[in-house]
Each structure stands twice: as structure tokens, then as C-alpha cells.
Design a protein around this motif. Structure first.
Motif, PDB file in Angstrom:
ATOM      1  N   GLU A  13       0.916  -1.601  -0.014  1.00 25.69           N
ATOM      2  CA  GLU A  13       0.226   0.147   0.022  1.00 25.69           C
ATOM      3  C   GLU A  13       0.767   1.381   0.159  1.00 25.69           C
ATOM      4  N   LYS A  14       1.831   1.081   0.438  1.00 27.20           N
ATOM      5  CA  LYS A  14       2.683   2.124   0.406  1.00 27.20           C
ATOM      6  C   LYS A  14       4.017   2.346   0.001  1.00 27.20           C
ATOM      7  N   PRO A  15       4.481   2.638  -1.008  1.00 24.98           N
ATOM      8  CA  PRO A  15       5.748   2.046  -1.902  1.00 24.98           C
ATOM      9  C   PRO A  15       7.362   2.460  -1.339  1.00 24.98           C
ATOM     10  N   GLU A  16       6.109   4.416  -0.460  1.00 24.15           N
ATOM     11  CA  GLU A  16       7.882   4.747  -0.469  1.00 24.15           C
ATOM     12  C   GLU A  16       8.021   3.973   1.219  1.00 24.15           C
ATOM     13  N   ILE A  17       7.518   3.302   2.066  1.00 22.33           N
ATOM     14  CA  ILE A  17       8.351   2.312   2.990  1.00 22.33           C
ATOM     15  C   ILE A  17       8.504   1.312   2.386  1.00 22.33           C
ATOM     16  N   ALA A  18       8.352   0.855   1.151  1.00 15.76           N
ATOM     17  CA  ALA A  18       8.543  -0.796   0.962  1.00 15.76           C
ATOM     18  C   ALA A  18      10.577  -0.600   0.112  1.00 15.76           C
ATOM     19  N   ARG A  19      10.683   0.395   0.057  1.00 16.05           N
ATOM     20  CA  ARG A  19      11.783   0.723  -0.044  1.00 16.05           C
ATOM     21  C   ARG A  19      12.878   0.149   0.829  1.00 16.05           C
ATOM     22  N   LEU A  20      12.171   0.857   2.449  1.00 16.08           N
ATOM     23  CA  LEU A  20      12.996   0.309   3.739  1.00 16.08           C
ATOM     24  C   LEU A  20      13.456  -1.470   3.725  1.00 16.08           C
ATOM     25  N   GLY A  21      12.400  -2.200   3.004  1.00 16.18           N
ATOM     26  CA  GLY A  21      12.362  -3.808   3.312  1.00 16.18           C
ATOM     27  C   GLY A  21      12.219  -4.072   5.023  1.00 16.18           C
ATOM     28  N   LEU A  22      11.141  -3.769   4.972  1.00 10.54           N
ATOM     29  CA  LEU A  22      10.783  -4.054   6.115  1.00 10.54           C
ATOM     30  C   LEU A  22      10.400  -5.238   6.459  1.00 10.54           C
ATOM     31  N   ARG A  23       9.609  -5.758   5.965  1.00 11.42           N
ATOM     32  CA  ARG A  23       9.028  -7.245   6.274  1.00 11.42           C
ATOM     33  C   ARG A  23      10.478  -8.154   5.750  1.00 11.42           C
ATOM     34  N   ASP A  24      11.572  -8.596   4.927  1.00 10.29           N
ATOM     35  CA  ASP A  24      12.495  -8.629   4.858  1.00 10.29           C
ATOM     36  C   ASP A  24      13.632  -8.682   6.352  1.00 10.29           C
ATOM     37  N   ARG A  25      13.680  -7.987   6.658  1.00 10.77           N
ATOM     38  CA  ARG A  25      14.133  -7.323   7.829  1.00 10.77           C
ATOM     39  C   ARG A  25      13.807  -8.335   9.143  1.00 10.77           C
ATOM     40  N   PHE A  26      12.004  -7.620   9.335  1.00 10.08           N
ATOM     41  CA  PHE A  26      11.001  -8.177  10.552  1.00 10.08           C
ATOM     42  C   PHE A  26      11.927  -9.980  10.000  1.00 10.08           C
ATOM     43  N   GLY A  27      12.273 -10.466   9.363  1.00  7.47           N
ATOM     44  CA  GLY A  27      12.171 -12.163   8.917  1.00  7.47           C
ATOM     45  C   GLY A  27      13.909 -12.101   9.241  1.00  7.47           C
TER      46      GLY A  27
END
Length: 142
Positions: free
Chosen positions: A76-90
Motif C-alpha cells: 500500500e505504501k511503496p515509499e515504505i516498501a523501499r525500506l524492506g521492513l518485512r524482509d528485515r523483520f524476518g
């Protein structure tokens, strides 16, 4: 718990994790590294929950739900997607929770490196929420 309270707890967990690594370097007690890893992982979980609640996604009840909601946020928020939070969380979950805490497979330098990544993650979460709140205030003024 408010966003600022959750972030305060996340930063405190990082601080305590760093202390565990410092103490390990003095006494070589292996449980200290495992404790440091778990505190680092806790910081990631607290920050993630705070982020998802602050942005209106609600408080997740499981690791799976956290990953799914982070994925939804990134779609939903491409600007946040660039930070890769989901991958970093994992990645933090794997290295800190599995390899560090459960397996005891990380040395002090590896744990310290992971904690630096935790600090960047928590810092990014803080910046995202501050930015979203500022944008909300600007939209309200318009």
C-alpha cells in the motif's frame, strides 16, 4: 500502550541487549549472548507492533500476522516498501531468535552486528510514523 511508550520499550530492550554483550565480553557467560539476542528480537517485535497500530493496521497476534501486515503495508505504501521492513523483520527473527537465542550459534561480534541492524530498524519505524503523522497534519491543514 501508545506508540511512544512502545518505542521507548523497544529502545530500552536494545540498550539492555547491548549491556548483555558487554557483560559477555567480560565474563564469557554464554547465556548472556542468548539473552542479548532475545532482547534484540523483542525490540523488533515491539517496534513492529507499534508501527502497525500507529498506521491503523491493528495489533498483530502472531509472527505470521506481523509478516502479512508488513507485506500489506509495503504493497500500500511503496515509499515504505523501499525500506524492506518485512524482509528485515524476518531476518532479525531468524538470526536473533532462532540462531542466537535457540541455537546459541552467534558470537559476540555477530550479536553486536545484529543489534546495530535492530537499531536501524527501530529508527526507521520511528521515522515512518513521524512522517505519516506530519503528512496527516499537513492534509488536515489543507
Amino acid at each position: 500502550m501508545s506508540f511512544s511508550e512502545a518505542l521507548t520499550k523497544a529502545w530500552k530492550a536494545v540498550e539492555l541487549a547491548r549491556r548483555e554483550v558487554d557483560e559477555y565480553r567480560k565474563d564469557r557467560e554464554p547465556l548472556r549472548l542468548r539473552n542479548a539476542c532475545e532482547k534484540g528480537w523483542l525490540a523488533v517485535v515491539l517496534a513492529t507492533d507499534a508501527l502497525l497500530v500507529a498506521l491503523g493496521y491493528g495489533k498483530p497476534e502472531s509472527y505470521r500476522e506481523r509478516r502479512e501486515l508488513l507485506g500489506k503495508l509495503e504493497r500500500e505504501k511503496p515509499e515504505i516498501a523501499r525500506l524492506g521492513l518485512r524482509d528485515r523483520f524476518g531476518a532479525r527473527g531468524y538470526y536473533l531468535h532462532v540462531q542466537g537465542y535457540h541455537e546459541g550459534a552467534l558470537g559476540a561480534d555477530e550479536v553486536a552486528e545484529e543489534l546495530e541492524k535492530v537499531e536501524r530498524y527501530v529508527g526507521d519505524v520511528e521515522r515512518i510514523v513521524e512522517s505519516e503523522r506530519s503528512a496527516h497534519v499537513e492534509r488536515a491543514k489543507a
